[in-house]
Design an enzyme around this catalytic site. Structure first.
Site, PDB file in Angstrom:
ATOM      1  N   ILE A 246     -44.086  39.914 -45.870  1.00 42.08           N
ATOM      2  CA  ILE A 246     -43.836  39.414 -47.263  1.00 42.08           C
ATOM      3  C   ILE A 246     -42.220  39.004 -47.418  1.00 42.08           C
ATOM      4  CG2 ILE A 246     -43.032  40.495 -49.541  1.00 42.08           C
ATOM      5  CD1 ILE A 246     -45.353  42.648 -49.000  1.00 42.08           C
TER       6      ILE A 246
ATOM      7  N   ILE B  19     -31.728  49.871 -40.282  1.00 48.51           N
ATOM      8  CA  ILE B  19     -31.133  50.575 -41.219  1.00 48.51           C
ATOM      9  C   ILE B  19     -31.032  52.239 -41.179  1.00 48.51           C
ATOM     10  CG2 ILE B  19     -31.746  48.778 -43.001  1.00 48.51           C
ATOM     11  CD1 ILE B  19     -33.764  50.980 -44.106  1.00 48.51           C
TER      12      ILE B  19
ATOM     13  N   ARG C 272     -53.303  60.213 -43.311  1.00 51.51           N
ATOM     14  CA  ARG C 272     -52.822  58.881 -43.852  1.00 51.51           C
ATOM     15  C   ARG C 272     -52.049  58.875 -45.161  1.00 51.51           C
ATOM     16  NH1 ARG C 272     -56.220  53.746 -44.977  1.00 51.51           N
ATOM     17  NH2 ARG C 272     -55.128  53.040 -46.425  1.00 51.51           N
TER      18      ARG C 272
ATOM     19  N   TYR D 231     -47.978  58.634 -45.691  1.00 54.52           N
ATOM     20  CA  TYR D 231     -47.376  57.407 -46.273  1.00 54.52           C
ATOM     21  C   TYR D 231     -47.407  57.458 -47.729  1.00 54.52           C
ATOM     22  CZ  TYR D 231     -47.596  52.191 -47.292  1.00 54.52           C
ATOM     23  OH  TYR D 231     -47.356  51.097 -47.617  1.00 54.52           O
TER      24      TYR D 231
ATOM     25  N   LYS E 167     -44.048  57.338 -49.997  1.00 54.65           N
ATOM     26  CA  LYS E 167     -43.697  56.352 -51.022  1.00 54.65           C
ATOM     27  C   LYS E 167     -43.473  56.814 -52.290  1.00 54.65           C
ATOM     28  CE  LYS E 167     -44.190  51.948 -48.721  1.00 54.65           C
ATOM     29  NZ  LYS E 167     -42.990  51.192 -48.623  1.00 54.65           N
TER      30      LYS E 167
ATOM     31  N   ASN F 222     -52.638  45.131 -51.541  1.00 56.77           N
ATOM     32  CA  ASN F 222     -53.314  44.271 -50.375  1.00 56.77           C
ATOM     33  C   ASN F 222     -52.916  42.409 -50.625  1.00 56.77           C
ATOM     34  OD1 ASN F 222     -55.159  46.783 -50.510  1.00 56.77           O
ATOM     35  ND2 ASN F 222     -55.151  45.768 -48.586  1.00 56.77           N
ATOM     36  N   TRP F 223     -51.777  42.323 -50.600  1.00 60.96           N
ATOM     37  CA  TRP F 223     -51.166  41.127 -50.356  1.00 60.96           C
ATOM     38  C   TRP F 223     -51.575  40.434 -48.948  1.00 60.96           C
ATOM     39  CZ3 TRP F 223     -45.338  40.835 -52.529  1.00 60.96           C
ATOM     40  CH2 TRP F 223     -45.262  41.322 -53.721  1.00 60.96           C
TER      41      TRP F 223
ATOM     42  N   LYS G   3     -65.257  44.474 -36.482  1.00 60.16           N
ATOM     43  CA  LYS G   3     -65.550  46.030 -36.683  1.00 60.16           C
ATOM     44  C   LYS G   3     -65.146  46.583 -37.894  1.00 60.16           C
ATOM     45  CE  LYS G   3     -64.106  46.898 -31.946  1.00 60.16           C
ATOM     46  NZ  LYS G   3     -62.965  46.844 -31.003  1.00 60.16           N
TER      47      LYS G   3
ATOM     48  N   TYR H   1     -57.573  60.240 -40.149  1.00 66.00           N
ATOM     49  CA  TYR H   1     -57.586  59.153 -41.168  1.00 66.00           C
ATOM     50  C   TYR H   1     -58.448  59.331 -42.185  1.00 66.00           C
ATOM     51  CZ  TYR H   1     -58.723  54.249 -42.469  1.00 66.00           C
ATOM     52  OH  TYR H   1     -58.760  53.094 -43.166  1.00 66.00           O
TER      53      TYR H   1
HETATM   54  N1  LIG Z   1     -48.527  43.618 -47.450  1.00 69.23           N
HETATM   55  C1  LIG Z   1     -48.905  44.523 -48.152  1.00 69.23           C
HETATM   56  O1  LIG Z   1     -50.114  44.136 -48.814  1.00 69.23           O
HETATM   57  C2  LIG Z   1     -48.342  45.765 -48.773  1.00 69.23           C
HETATM   58  C3  LIG Z   1     -49.102  46.539 -49.393  1.00 69.23           C
HETATM   59  C4  LIG Z   1     -48.551  47.571 -49.964  1.00 69.23           C
HETATM   60  C5  LIG Z   1     -47.129  47.891 -49.914  1.00 69.23           C
HETATM   61  N2  LIG Z   1     -46.469  46.996 -49.074  1.00 69.23           N
HETATM   62  C6  LIG Z   1     -45.116  47.350 -48.814  1.00 69.23           C
HETATM   63  O2  LIG Z   1     -44.064  46.219 -48.779  1.00 69.23           O
HETATM   64  C7  LIG Z   1     -43.148  45.981 -47.806  1.00 69.23           C
HETATM   65  C8  LIG Z   1     -43.384  45.023 -46.896  1.00 69.23           C
HETATM   66  O3  LIG Z   1     -44.556  45.058 -46.264  1.00 69.23           O
HETATM   67  P1  LIG Z   1     -44.983  43.938 -45.408  1.00 69.23           P
HETATM   68  O4  LIG Z   1     -46.412  43.550 -45.310  1.00 69.23           O
HETATM   69  O5  LIG Z   1     -44.303  42.655 -45.415  1.00 69.23           O
HETATM   70  O6  LIG Z   1     -44.682  44.730 -43.788  1.00 69.23           O
HETATM   71  P2  LIG Z   1     -43.932  44.264 -42.543  1.00 69.23           P
HETATM   72  O7  LIG Z   1     -44.278  45.291 -41.617  1.00 69.23           O
HETATM   73  O8  LIG Z   1     -44.499  42.871 -42.154  1.00 69.23           O
HETATM   74  O9  LIG Z   1     -42.549  44.076 -42.988  1.00 69.23           O
HETATM   75  C9  LIG Z   1     -41.655  45.246 -42.757  1.00 69.23           C
HETATM   76  C10 LIG Z   1     -40.482  44.729 -42.195  1.00 69.23           C
HETATM   77  O10 LIG Z   1     -39.429  45.760 -42.433  1.00 69.23           O
HETATM   78  C11 LIG Z   1     -38.662  45.953 -40.972  1.00 69.23           C
HETATM   79  N3  LIG Z   1     -38.125  47.217 -40.629  1.00 69.23           N
HETATM   80  C12 LIG Z   1     -38.949  48.420 -40.675  1.00 69.23           C
HETATM   81  N4  LIG Z   1     -37.854  49.536 -40.429  1.00 69.23           N
HETATM   82  C13 LIG Z   1     -36.891  48.928 -40.462  1.00 69.23           C
HETATM   83  C14 LIG Z   1     -35.457  49.541 -40.297  1.00 69.23           C
HETATM   84  N5  LIG Z   1     -35.339  50.728 -39.977  1.00 69.23           N
HETATM   85  N6  LIG Z   1     -34.299  48.550 -40.205  1.00 69.23           N
HETATM   86  C15 LIG Z   1     -34.479  47.114 -40.374  1.00 69.23           C
HETATM   87  N7  LIG Z   1     -35.851  46.738 -40.456  1.00 69.23           N
HETATM   88  C16 LIG Z   1     -36.857  47.428 -40.696  1.00 69.23           C
HETATM   89  C17 LIG Z   1     -39.659  45.567 -39.825  1.00 69.23           C
HETATM   90  O11 LIG Z   1     -39.119  45.007 -38.653  1.00 69.23           O
HETATM   91  C18 LIG Z   1     -40.547  44.448 -40.512  1.00 69.23           C
HETATM   92  O12 LIG Z   1     -40.042  43.178 -40.358  1.00 69.23           O
HETATM   93  C19 LIG Z   1     -43.381  47.618 -47.183  1.00 69.23           C
HETATM   94  O13 LIG Z   1     -42.435  48.460 -47.785  1.00 69.23           O
HETATM   95  C20 LIG Z   1     -44.756  47.938 -47.656  1.00 69.23           C
HETATM   96  O14 LIG Z   1     -45.034  49.630 -47.717  1.00 69.23           O
HETATM   97  C21 LIG Z   1     -47.186  45.916 -48.661  1.00 69.23           C
HETATM   98  O1  LIG Z   2     -60.890  46.142 -38.021  1.00 69.27           O
HETATM   99  C1  LIG Z   2     -60.788  46.711 -39.311  1.00 69.27           C
HETATM  100  C2  LIG Z   2     -59.717  46.887 -40.001  1.00 69.27           C
HETATM  101  C3  LIG Z   2     -59.659  47.810 -40.941  1.00 69.27           C
HETATM  102  N1  LIG Z   2     -60.747  48.106 -41.876  1.00 69.27           N
HETATM  103  C4  LIG Z   2     -60.615  48.809 -42.987  1.00 69.27           C
HETATM  104  O2  LIG Z   2     -60.305  47.754 -43.818  1.00 69.27           O
HETATM  105  C5  LIG Z   2     -59.865  48.289 -45.125  1.00 69.27           C
HETATM  106  C6  LIG Z   2     -58.216  47.757 -45.308  1.00 69.27           C
HETATM  107  O3  LIG Z   2     -57.571  48.209 -44.148  1.00 69.27           O
HETATM  108  P1  LIG Z   2     -55.964  47.581 -44.051  1.00 69.27           P
HETATM  109  O4  LIG Z   2     -55.602  48.089 -42.774  1.00 69.27           O
HETATM  110  O5  LIG Z   2     -55.765  46.308 -44.604  1.00 69.27           O
HETATM  111  O6  LIG Z   2     -55.058  48.538 -44.623  1.00 69.27           O
HETATM  112  P2  LIG Z   2     -55.438  49.350 -46.312  1.00 69.27           P
HETATM  113  O7  LIG Z   2     -55.929  48.413 -47.147  1.00 69.27           O
HETATM  114  O8  LIG Z   2     -56.285  50.501 -45.825  1.00 69.27           O
HETATM  115  O9  LIG Z   2     -53.957  50.005 -46.553  1.00 69.27           O
HETATM  116  C7  LIG Z   2     -52.876  49.025 -46.672  1.00 69.27           C
HETATM  117  O10 LIG Z   2     -52.765  48.855 -48.030  1.00 69.27           O
HETATM  118  C8  LIG Z   2     -51.628  49.124 -48.782  1.00 69.27           C
HETATM  119  C9  LIG Z   2     -50.185  49.036 -47.975  1.00 69.27           C
HETATM  120  O11 LIG Z   2     -49.305  49.976 -48.416  1.00 69.27           O
HETATM  121  C10 LIG Z   2     -50.448  49.040 -46.507  1.00 69.27           C
HETATM  122  O12 LIG Z   2     -50.172  47.815 -46.032  1.00 69.27           O
HETATM  123  C11 LIG Z   2     -51.631  49.458 -45.855  1.00 69.27           C
HETATM  124  O13 LIG Z   2     -51.637  50.875 -45.952  1.00 69.27           O
HETATM  125  C12 LIG Z   2     -59.759  49.824 -44.617  1.00 69.27           C
HETATM  126  O14 LIG Z   2     -60.856  50.301 -45.159  1.00 69.27           O
HETATM  127  C13 LIG Z   2     -59.840  49.920 -43.065  1.00 69.27           C
HETATM  128  O15 LIG Z   2     -60.648  50.985 -42.591  1.00 69.27           O
HETATM  129  C14 LIG Z   2     -62.001  47.620 -40.830  1.00 69.27           C
HETATM  130  O16 LIG Z   2     -63.265  48.131 -41.253  1.00 69.27           O
HETATM  131  N2  LIG Z   2     -61.930  47.044 -39.952  1.00 69.27           N
END
Ligand SMILES: NC(=O)c1ccc[n+]([C@@H]2O[C@H](COP(=O)([O-])OP(=O)(O)OC[C@H]3O[C@@H](n4cnc5c(N)ncnc54)[C@H](O)[C@@H]3O)[C@@H](O)[C@H]2O)c1
Ligand SMILES: O=c1ccn([C@@H]2O[C@H](COP(=O)(O)OP(=O)(O)O[C@H]3OC[C@@H](O)[C@H](O)[C@H]3O)[C@@H](O)[C@H]2O)c(=O)[nH]1
Length: 389
Positions: free
Chosen positions: A29, A77, A182, A185, A189, A214-215, A251, A335
């Site tokens: 992100i 951090i 699971r 987490y 949060k 789920n971005w 899978k 899980y």
């Molecule tokens: N991508 C999604 O769909 C999604 C969904 C729900 C929540 N979020 C939340 O959004 C945020 C960003 O998600 P993302 O998908 O970009 O994940 P990401 O893992 O790609 O990015 C997280 C970044 O934080 C950095 N980081 C972690 N711990 C650190 C530390 N102690 N010091 C410095 N840097 C640190 C990691 O190196 C990483 O680059 C997270 O808080 C995640 O929980 C994302």
């Molecule tokens: O190879 C795979 C991977 C994943 N999955 C399934 O696909 C679904 C989505 O899995 P993802 O790994 O993308 O993650 P989830 O949607 O479960 O959770 C995510 O969404 C919210 C965020 O806070 C986190 O980034 C993460 O927890 C789950 O049901 C998982 O069991 C498969 O069936 N096959």
């Protein structure tokens, strides 16, 4: 969809250039948010992360037009005294740092809890003590399971949106038992959300909480064995991309029956941009950010990705494109899953006029085009490489 123009906010007030301390800027992100802020605004970013591979294209060369508006600070951090100084000299902090990959929740539960709660504490404290605005990234997972999932399978109430739509101000947060790690987490949060809210109520912290649903898009996670560990398990987009690139079956965990709504990263980043530039409308709010129109089961996602990948790669799909695996086999003991995640959009729509626009097919087409272009050749070479004896 409402968009902020370059110079005025949604209420017509001029937007002044901000200095933004972005923690976790090197992640999925963060990389898209940095890109947006560099290309479309005049804001300055102090990008904090332990990695910068995903933002290298924004940091080098020095001749980039925004070179004087982005600085990378490599720091963890957990244990770095420079953090407070960076927050102090910024107008706004955006905290994205977290362990947020489901494969880690039950295998590294302590790291998960520390990362999502303990490590975020100083960020909240420094923002509150120094009267700095905070945009904190939480998750849709704080809602846990839907109320509907506890109804009998054949109950007609399961079809009633009141039992599954997730609303920021009224939905309960329903987690599984403690040994289903699971939810550690989600619980971490949720507690940091509550702490931020309390800092707002008692000490006047100006905050916005984002709950992403789920971005997905380019640069999400890693492809095992190419730009991440061969045994690593990223989130579903990267798992399925990896399978497609390697011509392996996708899978499906526990039958692929869980449902998700997926939003295109570029749509979602537009929502964050609006929050940054409209503090009067965003402060004090918790926002769902997702696309309720893009709901599929994981099985349907696998089928659609298989079709889209065949189109963008020009390769026919394999004969048996999916295979079932148990969650215990795939993720290990402890899980559990969210059954269904549909965001209610009323609050973000009212406050910021934001609506997502990209369909699931279109976002998969652009994302899988990127995956194919970025990884297909590297995978071909890694498969062709002779194994060292
Ligand atoms: N991508 C999604 O769909 C999604 C969904 C729900 C929540 N979020 C939340 O959004 C945020 C960003 O998600 P993302 O998908 O970009 O994940 P990401 O893992 O790609 O990015 C997280 C970044 O934080 C950095 N980081 C972690 N711990 C650190 C530390 N102690 N010091 C410095 N840097 C640190 C990691 O190196 C990483 O680059 C997270 O808080 C995640 O929980 C994302
Ligand atoms: O190879 C795979 C991977 C994943 N999955 C399934 O696909 C679904 C989505 O899995 P993802 O790994 O993308 O993650 P989830 O949607 O479960 O959770 C995510 O969404 C919210 C965020 O806070 C986190 O980034 C993460 O927890 C789950 O049901 C998982 O069991 C498969 O069936 N096959």
């Amino acid at each position: 969809m409402a968009t902020s123009s370059a110079n005025v906010d949604l209420d017509g007030n001029p937007i002044r250039p901000l200095t933004i301390c972005m923690i976790g800027a090197g992640g999925f992100i963060g990389s898209h948010l940095c890109e947006k802020l560099m290309v479309e605004t005049q804001h300055t970013v102090l990008a904090v992360d332990v990695y910068n591979d995903k933002i290298k294209h924004l940091l080098e060369p020095d001749s980039l037009p925004w070179a004087n508006r982005i600085q990378f600070h490599r720091l963890n951090i957990k244990n770095d005294s420079r953090l407070e100084g960076l927050i102090k000299c910024s107008d706004l902090t955006v905290n994205l740092a977290a362990i947020c990959t489901p494969a880690d929740y039950n295998t590294r539960p302590l790291d998960t809890i520390y990362s999502n709660f303990i490590d975020a504490l100083p960020v909240v404290k420094y923002c509150s003590e120094n009267n700095k605005r905070l945009i904190h990234f939480s998750t849709c997972e704080v809602y846990g399971k839907t109320i509907g999932s506890f109804l009998p399978q054949d109950s007609p109430l399961r079809q009633d949106p009141a039992y599954y739509i997730l609303k920021e101000d009224t939905s309960p947060c329903i987690f599984g038992s403690i040994e289903k790690q699971r939810w550690s987490y989600a619980c971490a949060k949720q507690l940091i959300e509550r702490l931020i809210y309390a800092e707002g109520a008692e000490n006047g912290l100006e905050f916005t909480i984002v709950r992403p649903f789920n971005w997905i898009g380019p640069r999400m996670d890693f492809i095992p064995g190419i730009d991440g560990p061969s045994e690593g398990v990223p989130r579903v987009l990267a798992c399925f991309s990896n399978n497609l690139l390697r011509r392996e079956p996708l899978k499906l965990v526990d039958g692929g029956e869980s449902q998700r709504t997926f939003v295109y990263i570029k749509d979602a980043i537009e929502a964050v941009h609006l929050m940054i530039e409209n503090p009067a409308r965003a402060n004090g709010h918790i926002f769902n950010v997702g696309n309720p129109n893009n709901e599929v089961t994981v099985r349907q996602l696998a089928e659609m990705m298989t079709k889209v990948y065949a189109k963008v790669s020009g390769e026919d799909s394999i004969e048996n494109p999916t295979i079932d695996v148990s969650s215990k086999e795939f993720y290990g003991e402890g899980y559990d899953d969210s059954d269904k995640r549909i965001p209610d959009m009323a609050i973000i729509n009212k406050q910021l006029g934001w609506d997502p626009k990209t369909s699931l097919w279109d976002l998969l087409e652009s994302t899988l085009t990127y995956q194919h272009r970025t990884y297909a050749e590297a995978i071909r070479q890694s498969i062709a490489k002779p194994v060292a004896s």
